[in-house]
Design a protein around this motif. Structure first.
Motif, PDB file in Angstrom:
ATOM      1  N   HIS A 170      -8.683  -4.400  -1.417  1.00 20.76           N
ATOM      2  CA  HIS A 170      -7.954  -5.337  -0.634  1.00 20.76           C
ATOM      3  C   HIS A 170      -9.071  -6.385   0.138  1.00 20.76           C
ATOM      4  O   HIS A 170      -9.892  -5.941   0.751  1.00 20.76           O
ATOM      5  CB  HIS A 170      -7.375  -4.722   0.754  1.00 20.76           C
ATOM      6  CG  HIS A 170      -6.447  -5.543   1.586  1.00 20.76           C
ATOM      7  ND1 HIS A 170      -6.199  -4.779   2.849  1.00 20.76           N
ATOM      8  CD2 HIS A 170      -6.081  -6.756   1.800  1.00 20.76           C
ATOM      9  CE1 HIS A 170      -5.410  -5.806   3.490  1.00 20.76           C
ATOM     10  NE2 HIS A 170      -5.299  -6.916   2.824  1.00 20.76           N
ATOM     11  N   VAL A 171      -8.835  -7.557  -0.332  1.00 21.64           N
ATOM     12  CA  VAL A 171     -10.015  -8.666   0.114  1.00 21.64           C
ATOM     13  C   VAL A 171      -9.601  -9.676   0.903  1.00 21.64           C
ATOM     14  O   VAL A 171      -8.333 -10.374   0.862  1.00 21.64           O
ATOM     15  CB  VAL A 171     -10.459  -9.488  -1.083  1.00 21.64           C
ATOM     16  CG1 VAL A 171     -11.666 -10.231  -0.848  1.00 21.64           C
ATOM     17  CG2 VAL A 171     -11.071  -8.466  -2.343  1.00 21.64           C
TER      18      VAL A 171
ATOM     19  N   ASP B 140      -4.369   6.209  -0.415  1.00 23.64           N
ATOM     20  CA  ASP B 140      -4.867   7.304   0.734  1.00 23.64           C
ATOM     21  C   ASP B 140      -5.469   6.989   1.892  1.00 23.64           C
ATOM     22  O   ASP B 140      -6.053   7.554   2.532  1.00 23.64           O
ATOM     23  CB  ASP B 140      -6.154   8.034  -0.271  1.00 23.64           C
ATOM     24  CG  ASP B 140      -7.298   7.128  -0.461  1.00 23.64           C
ATOM     25  OD1 ASP B 140      -7.247   5.948  -0.220  1.00 23.64           O
ATOM     26  OD2 ASP B 140      -8.233   7.466  -0.999  1.00 23.64           O
ATOM     27  N   GLY B 141      -5.017   5.762   2.557  1.00 26.35           N
ATOM     28  CA  GLY B 141      -5.647   5.285   4.012  1.00 26.35           C
ATOM     29  C   GLY B 141      -4.712   4.312   4.199  1.00 26.35           C
ATOM     30  O   GLY B 141      -3.711   3.653   3.740  1.00 26.35           O
ATOM     31  N   SER B 142      -4.897   3.888   5.543  1.00 27.96           N
ATOM     32  CA  SER B 142      -4.224   2.830   6.104  1.00 27.96           C
ATOM     33  C   SER B 142      -4.576   1.491   5.681  1.00 27.96           C
ATOM     34  O   SER B 142      -5.719   1.042   5.436  1.00 27.96           O
ATOM     35  CB  SER B 142      -4.310   2.830   7.648  1.00 27.96           C
ATOM     36  OG  SER B 142      -3.981   4.186   8.235  1.00 27.96           O
ATOM     37  N   VAL B 143      -3.688   0.784   5.471  1.00 32.75           N
ATOM     38  CA  VAL B 143      -3.858  -0.797   5.103  1.00 32.75           C
ATOM     39  C   VAL B 143      -4.023  -1.511   6.069  1.00 32.75           C
ATOM     40  O   VAL B 143      -2.991  -1.721   6.965  1.00 32.75           O
ATOM     41  CB  VAL B 143      -2.587  -1.248   4.073  1.00 32.75           C
ATOM     42  CG1 VAL B 143      -3.120  -2.664   3.768  1.00 32.75           C
ATOM     43  CG2 VAL B 143      -2.589  -0.297   2.580  1.00 32.75           C
ATOM     44  N   VAL B 144      -5.050  -2.091   6.674  1.00 34.68           N
ATOM     45  CA  VAL B 144      -5.385  -2.856   7.785  1.00 34.68           C
ATOM     46  C   VAL B 144      -5.652  -4.190   7.302  1.00 34.68           C
ATOM     47  O   VAL B 144      -6.585  -4.468   6.329  1.00 34.68           O
ATOM     48  CB  VAL B 144      -6.218  -2.223   8.862  1.00 34.68           C
ATOM     49  CG1 VAL B 144      -5.572  -0.995   9.426  1.00 34.68           C
ATOM     50  CG2 VAL B 144      -7.511  -1.906   8.010  1.00 34.68           C
TER      51      VAL B 144
ATOM     52  N   GLY C 199       0.775  -1.318   0.258  1.00 31.88           N
ATOM     53  CA  GLY C 199      -0.077   0.026   0.001  1.00 31.88           C
ATOM     54  C   GLY C 199       0.947   1.430   0.024  1.00 31.88           C
ATOM     55  O   GLY C 199       0.522   2.382  -0.694  1.00 31.88           O
ATOM     56  N   LYS C 200       1.924   1.291   0.844  1.00 36.97           N
ATOM     57  CA  LYS C 200       2.974   2.603   0.739  1.00 36.97           C
ATOM     58  C   LYS C 200       3.599   2.652  -0.551  1.00 36.97           C
ATOM     59  O   LYS C 200       3.682   3.852  -1.002  1.00 36.97           O
ATOM     60  CB  LYS C 200       3.858   2.085   1.875  1.00 36.97           C
ATOM     61  CG  LYS C 200       4.916   3.316   2.198  1.00 36.97           C
ATOM     62  CD  LYS C 200       5.870   3.022   3.163  1.00 36.97           C
ATOM     63  CE  LYS C 200       6.628   4.417   3.387  1.00 36.97           C
ATOM     64  NZ  LYS C 200       7.672   4.049   4.304  1.00 36.97           N
TER      65      LYS C 200
END
Length: 200
Positions: free
Chosen positions: A92-93, A64-68, A58-59
């Protein structure tokens, strides 16, 4: 960087990944190779480092947001950019709960998976991801192998080392072994690029 190449073939390489920052860096390297329409299949046991890898990816895509971990939402969409600068949607699934209690003898698992994906609006994204979309799927081995004939498989293993109690909850500490496997012709040249990036 402490990534160590353990073995390589034309469409596959195995790496030793000693620390969480190295796992994030590997995710960033994969992000640099991604194109619109790609499907990345991420698998490994609990605590293996899937979310850490996803955060690095993601980085790398500048989302545009946090990958959790999407465990409680099944799917999350984030907006970012490919290496070449084009906008991309990262879907992200978490497929852990898809398939319910498993499949009965003789049951058509492919159609059941398609039905579940359709109910989530994800069936077309996996079968034919658009050029503005990258799909990152956790726990989806059975599904992605059926639906995505071009994909990158990222398999994270966590070998137990001396002194580690297998009955204790997993932690983020410890070495991981990662296998990257490109499936389909679109990944052949990119696997070479990934190998060069790791060795650099």
């Amino acid at each position: 960087m402490s990534l160590k190449l353990m073995g390589a073939e034309i469409d596959e390489m195995r790496l030793s990944v000693p620390e969480s920052p190295d796992m994030q860096e590997l995710g960033g390297m994969v992000a640099d190779c991604l194109r619109g329409g790609d499907v990345v299949l991420l698998s490994g046991p609990l605590g293996a480092g899937k979310t850490t890898f996803a955060q690095g990816l993601g980085k790398g895509l500048e989302v545009d947001g946090s990958v959790v971990s999407p465990t409680f939402t099944i799917a999350r969409e984030l907006h970012g950019r490919l290496n070449e600068g084009r906008p991309v949607n990262l879907i992200h699934v978490d497929a852990y709960r898809l398939g319910g209690d498993g499949y009965g003898p003789g049951e058509d698992s492919v159609n059941r998976l398609l039905d579940e994906l359709e109910s989530l609006g994800l069936d077309e994204e996996l079968e034919e991801p658009g050029q503005e979309t990258v799909v990152l799927m956790e726990w989806g081995e059975q599904m992605a192998s059926v639906l995505a004939n071009q994909r990158l498989e990222v398999i994270i293993d966590r070998p137990l080392e001396g002194g580690v109690n297998p009955d204790q909850p997993p932690t983020s500490l410890g070495k991981r072994e990662v296998t990257l496997r490109g499936v389909g012709s679109s990944w052949k040249s990119r696997m070479r690029s990934l190998r060069k990036a790791v060795q650099a």
